[in-house]
Design an enzyme around this catalytic site. Structure first.
Site, PDB file in Angstrom:
ATOM      1  CD  GLU A 215      -0.095   6.835   7.395  1.00  0.00           C
ATOM      2  OE1 GLU A 215      -0.243   7.775   8.191  1.00  0.00           O
ATOM      3  OE2 GLU A 215      -1.032   6.178   6.927  1.00  0.00           O
TER       4      GLU A 215
ATOM      5  CE1 TYR B 162       7.983 -15.111  -7.386  1.00  0.00           C
ATOM      6  CE2 TYR B 162       8.500 -13.578  -5.639  1.00  0.00           C
ATOM      7  CZ  TYR B 162       7.577 -14.171  -6.467  1.00  0.00           C
ATOM      8  OH  TYR B 162       6.264 -13.805  -6.381  1.00  0.00           O
TER       9      TYR B 162
ATOM     10  CG  ASP C 131      -0.244  -0.279   2.537  1.00  0.00           C
ATOM     11  OD1 ASP C 131       0.899  -0.796   2.525  1.00  0.00           O
ATOM     12  OD2 ASP C 131      -0.820   0.038   3.591  1.00  0.00           O
TER      13      ASP C 131
END
Ligand code: NI
Length: 394
Positions: free
Chosen positions: A373, A298, A106
Site C-alpha cells: 500500500e 481490445y 481497488d
C-alpha cells in the site's frame, strides 16, 4: 515546474488512501455490478463538493474546475474485481465469497480519490479542469468503450488522459513507462471443425475432425514463429480444444477456442487473415468444413510521445530519476484504457506495488495477489502532480 511537494501532500492523506483501498478490497464487485463501489466514490466526491454524475450504470465522471479557463486533463481508474476466491490471510481479505480485487483496481480507485483530494485542495492554483473517470467492467467488456459512446470525453472536451496500473514486477516507489505500444490488442476466436462421425475402427467411413483440428493447432503457431517479425511480439494461444465422447468414436465436430495478441495494427490484421486462410486451407486438404468466428477485442494501447516525455519529467521530479524506469517491455495482456488512448493523447504507466520483504510478490489475477500500500501513496502523488503540471504548462 510546480512548487507543490505532491509526495508530501499524498503522505498527509496516507491513512485515508489505505483505508479506502482496504474497504474496496473487502467488498469487491465484478464488471457492471460495482453499485456499492460506485456509491462509495460518489459519497466521497460529494463530501468534497466535487461535481459528478453516474454514467453507464456504475461508472462515474467528475470535474474539478480550476481558477479560470484552460485545458482539460482526465485521470482514469477502473472499478471492477474478478470472480476469484481470495486466499490471503490478512484482515482486509475479501468478505465476498468468490470475488476478489486480484488486479489492483481497488488500489487504482484509492489513488484516484487521493489525487482528487489533493487537486481539489489546490484548485485555485491551476487553470482548466481535471476530469475524473471511474470506469466499470475493465476486465470484461471494456467499460471505456461505452463511456466514450456516452460522451465522457466531451463537455468539456478532454485534451489528454492519464492512467496507471499497479505492477507486481516493480518495487514500491518505482514506476515503469515507455514510448509507443504499452499493451497488446486482443482477438478472441472460435473455430468449429465439422467432419463426419462414426466408428473409431473404421476411419475410412468417416471424416475425422480431431486430426484436422490438430493440424490447425500446429499450423497456426507458424503465423507467430515464421511469418510475423520476431521484433514484434505476438501470441496465438488455443486454450480450449473440445471434441469427442468415447475412445472408439470419431466425433462429428471439434471446437477450438483461443486468442490472438498483437502489438501493431498491421500484425493484428495479418494474423486474423492468416488464421482464416490456414484453417480454410487445412479444411480443404482434410475434407472437413470449418466455421471461424473472430471477435474484435481490445485494441493496442499506444502512449503519445509528448505525454511520455512530459510524464517522465514530472515523475522524475516526484520520485527521483533513478526510480523512473524507462523502456519497459510492452505487455501482451490487454487494457481497456486502449479505447481512451485511441481517442485522445494519452499516457499509461505501471506503478510498483511489489515488496519482497513483506512477501508481496504474487501475480495479478491470482488468489494471493496483494499490493504494497505504500506504493499507492506514490500513485496519488504522481497522478495529482501530472494533472496539476499539465494544466499549468499548457
Ligand atoms: Ni487490471
Amino acid at each position: 515546474m510546480f512548487n507543490i511537494d505532491f509526495l508530501e501532500e499524498a503522505k498527509l492523506i496516507r491513512d485515508e488512501i489505505i483505508n479506502n483501498r482496504r474497504y474496496f478490497h473487502e467488498y469487491p464487485e465484478v464488471g457492471f455490478e460495482e453499485f456499492n463501489t460506485s456509491k462509495k466514490i460518489v459519497e466521497f466526491l460529494n463530501s468534497l463538493g466535487i461535481e459528478n454524475k453516474v454514467v453507464c450504470g456504475t461508472g462515474i465522471v467528475a470535474l474539478i474546475k480550476g481558477n479560470g479557463d484552460g485545458p482539460v486533463i482526465a485521470l482514469r481508474s477502473d472499478l471492477d474485481a474478478l470472480p476469484l476466491e481470495d486466499r490471503k490471510n490478512v484482515e482486509y481479505a475479501s468478505k465476498i465469497k468468490g470475488k476478489m480485487h486480484a488486479c489492483g483496481h481497488d488500489g487504482h480507485m484509492s489513488i484516484l480519490m487521493g489525487a482528487a483530494k489533493i487537486l481539489n485542495k489546490h484548485k485555485d492554483e491551476f487553470k482548466g479542469t481535471v476530469k475524473l473517470i471511474f470506469e466499470p467492467a475493465e476486465e470484461t467488456v471494456g467499460g471505456a468503450k461505452f463511456m466514450i459512446e456516452e460522451g465522457v470525453l466531451q463537455n468539456p472536451k478532454v485534451d489528454a488522459i492519464v492512467g496507471l496500473h499497479v505492477s507486481e514486477l516493480l518495487d514500491s516507489g518505482t514506476i515503469g513507462l515507455k514510448y509507443g505500444v504499452v499493451n497488446a490488442a486482443s482477438n478472441p476466436f472460435k473455430i468449429i471443425v465439422k467432419g463426419r462421425g462414426g466408428h473409431g475402427a473404421h476411419p475410412e467411413d468417416c471424416v475425422d475432425p480431431i486430426v484436422a483440428a490438430c493440424n490447425m493447432v500446429t499450423s497456426l503457431q507458424t503465423i507467430v514463429s515464421r511469418e510475423i517479425s520476431p521484433h514484434n511480439p505476438s501470441v496465438i494461444t488455443i486454450g480450449q480444444f473440445l471434441g469427442g465422447t468415447a475412445p472408439n468414436i470419431i466425433p462429428e465436430e471439434v471446437v477450438l477456442e483461443g486468442v490472438i495478441r498483437t502489438i501493431t495494427k498491421e500484425d493484428r490484421k495479418y494474423a486474423i487473415n492468416r488464421l482464416k486462410e490456414i484453417c480454410e486451407g487445412i479444411a480443404l486438404a482434410m475434407r472437413v468444413k470449418v466455421e471461424i468466428e473472430i471477435v474484435d477485442g481490445y485494441p493496442c494501447l499506444y502512449n503519445n510521445d509528448k505525454m511520455v516525455s512530459f510524464g517522465e519529467e514530472v515523475f522524475k521530479k516526484v520520485l527521483g530519476k533513478d526510480n523512473v524506469i524507462m523502456d519497459i517491455c510492452p505487455s501482451m495482456g490487454v487494457e481497456s484504457f486502449a479505447y481512451f488512448s485511441e481517442a485522445v493523447p494519452s499516457l499509461f504507466y505501471f506503478l510498483g506495488t511489489r515488496n519482497i520483504l513483506k512477501g508481496i510478490v504474487h501475480p495479478a489475477h491470482g488468489s494471493l495477489f496483494d499490493l504494497d500500500e505504500e506504493g499507492l501513496i506514490f500513485g496519488a502523488a504522481l497522478q495529482s502532480a501530472i494533472a496539476f503540471n499539465y494544466l499549468n504548462s499548457n
